[in-house]
Design an enzyme around this catalytic site. Structure first.
Site, short mmCIF file in Angstrom:
data_model
loop_
_atom_site.label_atom_id
_atom_site.label_comp_id
_atom_site.label_asym_id
_atom_site.label_seq_id
_atom_site.Cartn_x
_atom_site.Cartn_y
_atom_site.Cartn_z
N GLU A 1 9.02 1.60 11.14
CA GLU A 1 10.12 2.48 10.74
C GLU A 1 9.55 3.89 10.76
O GLU A 1 8.84 4.30 9.84
CB GLU A 1 10.61 2.11 9.33
N GLU B 1 9.70 16.51 14.66
CA GLU B 1 10.26 16.34 13.32
C GLU B 1 9.73 17.46 12.42
O GLU B 1 8.53 17.68 12.35
CB GLU B 1 9.81 14.97 12.80
N LYS C 1 0.88 -1.18 0.00
CA LYS C 1 0.00 0.00 0.00
C LYS C 1 0.91 1.22 0.00
O LYS C 1 1.41 1.65 1.03
CB LYS C 1 -0.87 -0.02 1.27
N CYS D 1 13.57 10.98 6.98
CA CYS D 1 13.61 10.59 8.39
C CYS D 1 15.02 10.70 8.93
O CYS D 1 15.24 10.77 10.13
CB CYS D 1 13.08 9.16 8.54
P1 NAD Z 1 2.04 8.72 7.38
O1 NAD Z 1 2.15 8.03 8.67
O2 NAD Z 1 1.11 9.85 7.24
O3 NAD Z 1 1.65 7.68 6.23
C1 NAD Z 1 2.41 6.53 5.94
C2 NAD Z 1 1.53 5.50 5.24
O4 NAD Z 1 0.54 5.05 6.17
C3 NAD Z 1 0.77 6.03 4.05
O5 NAD Z 1 0.79 5.07 3.03
C4 NAD Z 1 -0.66 6.23 4.58
O6 NAD Z 1 -1.66 6.15 3.61
C5 NAD Z 1 -0.74 5.06 5.54
N1 NAD Z 1 -1.77 5.18 6.59
C6 NAD Z 1 -2.35 6.30 7.09
N2 NAD Z 1 -3.24 5.98 8.06
C7 NAD Z 1 -3.20 4.63 8.18
C8 NAD Z 1 -3.86 3.69 9.04
N3 NAD Z 1 -4.75 4.08 9.95
N4 NAD Z 1 -3.56 2.38 8.92
C9 NAD Z 1 -2.64 1.96 8.02
N5 NAD Z 1 -1.99 2.80 7.17
C10 NAD Z 1 -2.26 4.12 7.26
O7 NAD Z 1 3.53 9.16 7.01
P2 NAD Z 1 4.01 10.00 5.75
O8 NAD Z 1 3.59 11.41 5.92
O9 NAD Z 1 3.64 9.30 4.49
O10 NAD Z 1 5.58 9.87 5.89
C11 NAD Z 1 6.35 10.74 6.66
C12 NAD Z 1 6.78 10.09 7.95
O11 NAD Z 1 7.44 8.86 7.67
C13 NAD Z 1 7.78 10.93 8.71
O12 NAD Z 1 7.50 10.88 10.08
C14 NAD Z 1 9.09 10.22 8.42
O13 NAD Z 1 10.11 10.43 9.38
C15 NAD Z 1 8.67 8.80 8.38
N6 NAD Z 1 9.64 8.01 7.64
C16 NAD Z 1 10.37 7.09 8.30
C17 NAD Z 1 11.33 6.36 7.63
C18 NAD Z 1 12.17 5.31 8.32
O14 NAD Z 1 12.77 4.52 7.62
N7 NAD Z 1 12.23 5.28 9.63
C19 NAD Z 1 11.55 6.59 6.27
C20 NAD Z 1 10.78 7.56 5.64
C21 NAD Z 1 9.82 8.27 6.32
#
Ligand code: NAD
Length: 521
Positions: A244, A374, A171, A278
């Site tokens: 992650e 962040e 997804k 991140c």
């Molecule tokens: P997000 O949490 O808003 O969304 C991530 C994914 O989760 C998306 O595909 C979204 O559609 C899905 N999602 C949303 N609600 C959900 C639910 N209730 N159940 C299941 N899935 C759901 O994050 P984002 O804005 O896409 O990404 C940014 C964040 O990701 C930042 O905090 C960043 O630090 C983190 N990030 C972490 C890493 C790592 O490797 N640690 C890498 C990249 C980004």
């Protein structure tokens, strides 16, 4: 929110995608219904036994095709990723696509070793047994990914899970559906058997439906807030989950650092991908002794940066996700009010698109949002510290612990500081690039999440460890078996001697147990 301002909007079962560069409408993508998510998972379940039973070579035949496709058409794929995210074309090539050959080649070499059944050394009280550990794929993996590196952060867990013998439902983020569609197309062209890997487009509701479906593990990359929901969904079953999550990378510049190298690194590590990483440098600690000299170098580097669209040979593109603009502005306003100095940049760039000036913030303190939360934008917050010990104390006194770096000419001191940093990865005289090293485990501590992937851990993350013990057939009966009464003393003696650390006595009692059991038999 107007269509021009938004990077993606979700309404009535459709994702409408707009360019972060100029606001142009880039397409509509149907959201997968909860029913179709369930059907995709059922197809993955059905495909699992046959995929699991392939040899590693047979699985790699598919991954080699994926590698060949990405090698042959990488530059046109990069264009799609850059249209979707706004990042420079070179960033799409080097930070998104290059991971594919790096990781496939690594796993091709490493997987046969990592996944081989391992024979363990014989244990004192199990002299007639041989023990093994082997690894079995978990089944169907749900991968949920974010928008900042929409290709790489989807493909690496997907291909790791596939190598390990699982089937996968991915997804991708609703913010970057062009890349989601690109991945679907790539899987189709590779010709994976029906159900082995599929893509379900959609927003949080689609992700939630995937968590609820009949999967065996969730691999989630995203924010802490969503991570909590995903973990709660996993707890309902329960199934394992890998999170992650976010980071607040601490870069520590010591008095004896190579300042020129460190300054160039700080600017690249802070502004790469428009700071939407991140692992972006989000807390730059500089020791008093070199503060002025170092800051002058950082300013020069920022002045040299070129901001623009992907095709303009720029260093930094726009923010990918329009909502990030709000976070960046809020953090800067809060910092200003609490006494920080916006030394460079600080404003959205006039004109179309979601561009923001590369921003340098000085006099940052621990009470500021820009320090605690962040930011995920093109902002480099600098903290002046007395020495590296103060920097390390501050670096560790934080909710996040994903990555960090230490800059010093004294490598053993650097290693010592790196060991003491509370993070999943820490580099010495380098930053960001460790995540691209396929051999190094990646993952966070504290609020940055848990679990590891990349390296052999990237395969084990999607496998259950299985312990196997084989009796070699030397005894007809076991010393521990019934009847207890005739060997009561010997059994008690084994226990007492073992607990007291008297191994010779314990072994003598154990041998007596065996003799008595045998006599009776
Ligand atoms: P997000 O949490 O808003 O969304 C991530 C994914 O989760 C998306 O595909 C979204 O559609 C899905 N999602 C949303 N609600 C959900 C639910 N209730 N159940 C299941 N899935 C759901 O994050 P984002 O804005 O896409 O990404 C940014 C964040 O990701 C930042 O905090 C960043 O630090 C983190 N990030 C972490 C890493 C790592 O490797 N640690 C890498 C990249 C980004």
């Amino acid at each position: 929110m107007s269509a021009q301002a938004a990077s993606a909007e979700v309404s009535a079962g459709v994702i409408e995608k707009f360019s972060p560069v100029d606001g142009a409408h880039l397409g509509n993508f149907p959201i997968t219904s909860a029913g179709d998510v369930t059907r995709a998972v059922a197809a993955a379940r059905e495909a699992f036994p046959a995929w699991r039973d392939l040899t590693l070579d047979q699985r790699f035949a598919y991954l080699d095709r994926l590698r060949d496709l990405v090698s042959a058409e990488g530059e046109s794929f990069a264009k799609i990723i850059s249209d979707d995210t706004g990042k420079p074309l070179l960033d799409s090539l080097l930070t998104e696509l290059m991971a594919i050959p790096l990781f496939i080649d690594y796993y091709k070499k490493e997987a046969p070793k990592a996944l081989k059944r391992k024979k363990l050394s014989r244990q004192l009280f199990f002299p007639t047994k041989t023990s093994y550990v082997e690894y079995a794929p978990m089944g169907v993996i749900g991968v949920i990914s974010p928008w900042n590196f929409p290709f790489q952060l989807s493909m690496i867990p997907v291909l790791s899970a596939l190598v390990a013998g699982n089937t996968v439902v991915l997804k991708p983020s609703e913010v970057t559906p062009l890349t989601g569609e690109l991945m679907r197309e790539i899987f189709k062209r590779v010709g994976f058997p029906e159900g082995v890997v599929s893509v379900v487009h959609g927003d949080g509701s689609t992700g939630a439906a995937l968590c609820k479906a009949d999967i065996d593990k969730i691999f989630f990359t995203g924010s802490v807030a969503t991570g909590r929901k995903v973990m709660a969904a996993a707890a309902e079953k329960p199934i394992p989950v890998e999170l992650e999550l976010g980071g607040k990378d601490a870069m520590i510049v010591c008095h004896d650092a190579n300042l020129e190298r460190a300054a160039r690194a700080a600017v690249w590590g802070g502004f790469l991908n428009c700071g939407q990483m991140c692992i972006s440098v989000e807390r730059l600690f500089v020791v008093e002794a070199v503060y002025d000299e170092f800051l002058a170098l950082v300013r020069t580097e920022i002045e040299r940066m070129r901001v623009g669209g992907p095709d303009e040979g720029s260093d930094m593109g726009p923010l990918t996700f329009s909502a990030q603009m709000g976070t960046v502005v809020r953090h800067l306003n809060d910092a200003r009010e609490r006494g920080a100095t916006i030394a460079m940049g600080g404003r959205p760039i006039e004109g179309p698109g979601q561009f923001f000036e590369p921003t340098l913030v000085l006099d940052v303190t621990e009470d500021m949002e820009i320090y605690r939360e962040e930011t995920f934008g093109p902002v480099l917050p600098v903290i002046r510290v007395a020495d590296e010990e103060e920097a390390l104390r501050m670096a560790n006194d934080h909710q996040y612990g994903l990555t960090g770096s230490v800059w010093t000419r004294d490598v053993s001191r650097g290693l010592e500081l790196a060991s003491r940093m509370e993070s999943g990865q820490c580099s010495v005289n380098d930053l960001v690039q460790s995540v691209g090293n396929p051999a190094l485990p990646f993952g966070g501590v504290k609020r940055s999440g848990f679990g590891r992937y990349h390296g052999p851990e990237g395969l084990y993350a999607f496998m259950n460890q299985k312990a196997i013990m084989v009796d070699r057939g030397l005894l007809d009966v076991e010393p521990f078996w019934y009847p207890y009464a005739p060997k009561y003393e010997a059994m008690l003696g084994t226990f007492r001697n073992l607990m007291g650390g008297k191994m010779v006595g314990a072994l003598t009692n154990f041998y007596d147990m065996h003799k008595i059991t045998k006599r009776r038999g």
